[in-house]
Design a protein around this motif. Structure first.
Motif, PDB file in Angstrom:
ATOM      1  N   ASN A  33       0.835  -1.195   0.000  1.00 27.67           N
ATOM      2  CA  ASN A  33       0.000   0.000   0.000  1.00 27.67           C
ATOM      3  C   ASN A  33       0.875   1.252   0.000  1.00 27.67           C
ATOM      4  O   ASN A  33       2.032   1.227   0.416  1.00 27.67           O
ATOM      5  N   LYS A  45      -0.799   6.637   9.442  1.00 23.90           N
ATOM      6  CA  LYS A  45       0.012   5.471   9.774  1.00 23.90           C
ATOM      7  C   LYS A  45      -0.023   4.491   8.608  1.00 23.90           C
ATOM      8  O   LYS A  45      -1.045   4.307   7.956  1.00 23.90           O
ATOM      9  N   ARG A  47      -0.384   1.125   6.673  1.00 21.97           N
ATOM     10  CA  ARG A  47      -1.088  -0.158   6.823  1.00 21.97           C
ATOM     11  C   ARG A  47      -0.813  -0.986   5.579  1.00 21.97           C
ATOM     12  O   ARG A  47      -1.154  -0.577   4.471  1.00 21.97           O
ATOM     13  N   GLN A  48      -0.198  -2.132   5.765  1.00 25.26           N
ATOM     14  CA  GLN A  48       0.235  -2.947   4.646  1.00 25.26           C
ATOM     15  C   GLN A  48      -0.952  -3.474   3.840  1.00 25.26           C
ATOM     16  O   GLN A  48      -2.047  -3.692   4.374  1.00 25.26           O
ATOM     17  N   ASN A  50      -3.085  -6.157   2.519  1.00 25.41           N
ATOM     18  CA  ASN A  50      -3.310  -7.433   3.198  1.00 25.41           C
ATOM     19  C   ASN A  50      -2.981  -8.645   2.334  1.00 25.41           C
ATOM     20  O   ASN A  50      -2.567  -9.692   2.852  1.00 25.41           O
ATOM     21  N   ASP A  59       5.948  -6.193   6.574  1.00 28.55           N
ATOM     22  CA  ASP A  59       5.094  -5.087   7.026  1.00 28.55           C
ATOM     23  C   ASP A  59       5.837  -3.766   6.813  1.00 28.55           C
ATOM     24  O   ASP A  59       6.154  -3.050   7.763  1.00 28.55           O
ATOM     25  N   LYS A 228      -1.808  -2.118  17.962  1.00 30.87           N
ATOM     26  CA  LYS A 228      -1.687  -0.769  17.406  1.00 30.87           C
ATOM     27  C   LYS A 228      -2.838   0.118  17.878  1.00 30.87           C
ATOM     28  O   LYS A 228      -2.756   1.338  17.809  1.00 30.87           O
ATOM     29  N   GLU A 267      -6.758  -4.642  17.281  1.00 33.65           N
ATOM     30  CA  GLU A 267      -5.923  -5.184  16.214  1.00 33.65           C
ATOM     31  C   GLU A 267      -4.698  -5.836  16.842  1.00 33.65           C
ATOM     32  O   GLU A 267      -4.203  -5.369  17.862  1.00 33.65           O
ATOM     33  N   ASN A 270      -1.866  -7.106  12.544  1.00 34.47           N
ATOM     34  CA  ASN A 270      -2.681  -6.860  11.347  1.00 34.47           C
ATOM     35  C   ASN A 270      -3.950  -7.704  11.294  1.00 34.47           C
ATOM     36  O   ASN A 270      -4.738  -7.574  10.347  1.00 34.47           O
ATOM     37  N   ASN A 272      -7.683  -8.784  13.185  1.00 35.77           N
ATOM     38  CA  ASN A 272      -8.648  -7.917  13.861  1.00 35.77           C
ATOM     39  C   ASN A 272      -9.716  -8.678  14.633  1.00 35.77           C
ATOM     40  O   ASN A 272     -10.258  -9.679  14.137  1.00 35.77           O
ATOM     41  N   ASP A 364      -8.736  -8.138   7.212  1.00 32.96           N
ATOM     42  CA  ASP A 364      -9.702  -7.035   7.148  1.00 32.96           C
ATOM     43  C   ASP A 364     -10.806  -7.315   8.150  1.00 32.96           C
ATOM     44  O   ASP A 364     -11.161  -8.477   8.388  1.00 32.96           O
TER      45      ASP A 364
END
Length: 429
Positions: A33, A45, A47-48, A50, A59, A228, A267, A270, A272, A364
């Motif tokens: 990303n 921030k 966020r890689q 996914n 990451d 995070k 989280e 990564n 959730n 996600d």
């Protein structure tokens, strides 16, 4: 990073699953990303992406993964490209992956700096018939900015117009829908951190406390446990605000006699969690609140047991709707006349329960998956029925995260208090 990385063997297995589904003589490219801007020189921030993370565990921004399983040059079958660091970057941004660290994290042996990508890609493409490219094809995605993937698609098609192009996204949806044991363990940690946050606020909530103070209590507990922070914007909704499904203002005082609906999740690595609990601000449910709460609780339990291999989500939602319909009749919110005269496309129960019951969960919050094909063991879903009564000034939603098993299910939130009696006991202890 704050979290403990998963072992490289997971990513090696994930890549094997992907390349097994590619056409022969193909190359697949996945990009990191972008770091998104805010205002002036500010950035969000990182966020890689996914899909990239799922395949290599890296990451970090400006990462590219190249997979060409049939390439006649063995060294070019798996190549990971990284942003090369320097003294300036180290001083201003901190440590970046070394080649050795990236190999240890991903299990990919051929690690190169990003400056070498064009030369390597040109060589591999010349030896390939098909090029697989990635896009965000989530059914509910609203993409309003040009992504790194989108820019790459443009330049790739301009440079190599005669190749056959294929989509990675449908394959990734299928693969990511069924979790590996390491992923489930990571989700369990996220749920356990969420539990710590919830238990913290049970002794904190009282009449007069504000929604944003409760949000702060959750955040404190999440971050101190190596998260995070929130997996998504938290909903801390007291009173009638609970009837606004995506209420995120979190700016009101919680008053005596009100219910407080909290849709929050931590989280971790990564992955959730996604939890909803509804509690009485003063520590005691009124008889009417308790009746509605118990109805939602029963629907949640029955719905959880219905998520079994072979069932489709569409049929599942219809059956849950019938269960909710019966509960709403029992609560006096709808009657048989309402049901008889209902619109088949918007049943009577939708007046008080207007959203779906379950969605995929993973990297996600609304994770990708095969929503129009039968459920498989290893899939992870939320279960989140609710009843919202604006005329009475409150709503109730309860939500747990479950893993579908061959027989039954594993409740990742089985240790988080949810029964009304336990909630009251903990709030008054």
């Amino acid at each position: 990073m704050k979290y403990t990385p998963l072992p490289k063997e997971l990513y090696q297995r994930n890549r094997k699953k992907l390349v097994a589904k590619l056409k022969s003589d193909s190359v697949a490219i996945l990009n990191a990303n972008d770091i998104m801007p805010t205002n002036a020189d500010g950035t969000m921030k990182f966020r890689q992406n996914n899909d990239l993370f799922y395949l290599c565990g890296i990451d970090q921004e400006e990462t590219i993964l190249l997979l060409a399983p049939d390439c006649p040059v063995p060294a070019m079958r798996e190549v990971l490209f990284l942003r090369e660091t320097n003294e300036h970057i180290a001083v201003w941004e901190g440590h970046k992956y070394t080649k050795e660290e990236a190999e240890a994290a991903s299990g990919i042996q051929n690690i190169k700096w990003l400056a070498e990508f064009d030369l390597v890609f040109n060589t591999v493409v010349a030896l390939s018939k098909n090029i697989y490219l990635n896009t965000n094809e989530h059914l509910r995605a609203g993409v309003h900015v040009e992504t790194r993937d989108a820019r790459f698609i443009k330049t790739c098609k301009e440079k190599y117009p005669l190749h056959e192009y294929e989509r990675i996204a449908p394959i990734m949806h299928e693969l990511r829908g069924v979790k590996e044991k390491e992923e489930i363990a990571q989700l369990q940690i996220a749920c356990d951190i969420t539990e710590k946050g919830f238990r913290r606020i049970l002794s904190f909530v009282k009449s007069g406390v504000t929604e944003y103070e409760i949000e702060a209590e959750f955040l404190h507990e999440f971050v101190r446990n190596r998260s995070k922070g929130f997996a998504y914007e938290p909903i801390i909704a007291s009173g009638a605000s609970a009837c606004v499904l995506h209420y995120i203002e979190n700016n009101k005082a919680c008053n005596d006699g009100e219910l407080l609906l909290m849709d929050v999740g931590a989280e971790y690595g990564n992955y959730n969690a996604d939890m909803t609990r509804t509690i009485p601000v003063n520590g005691r449910f009124s008889p009417r609140q308790r009746a509605v709460y118990d109805a939602v609780f029963r629907v949640k339990n029955q719905a959880s047991a219905m998520l079994t291999p072979g069932v489709t989500i569409q049929d599942y939602h219809k059956e849950v709707g019938l269960i909710m319909q019966s509960e709403l009749v029992g609560l006096g919110l709808i009657d048989q006349t309402d049901i008889k005269n209902q619109d088949k496309d918007w049943p009577a129960y939708k007046k008080y329960f207007m959203h779906g019951t379950s969605h995929h969960l993973g990297l996600d919050v609304h994770d990708v998956g095969t929503m129009h094909f039968p459920i498989k063991a290893g899939m992870v879903f939320t279960v989140e029925p609710g009843i919202y009564i604006p005329a009475e000034g409150f709503g109730v939603r309860l939500e747990n995260d479950i893993v579908v098993l061959e027989n039954g299910y594993l409740d990742l939130m089985g240790n988080i208090p949810v029964e009304a009696e336990e909630i009251e006991e903990l709030m008054n202890s």
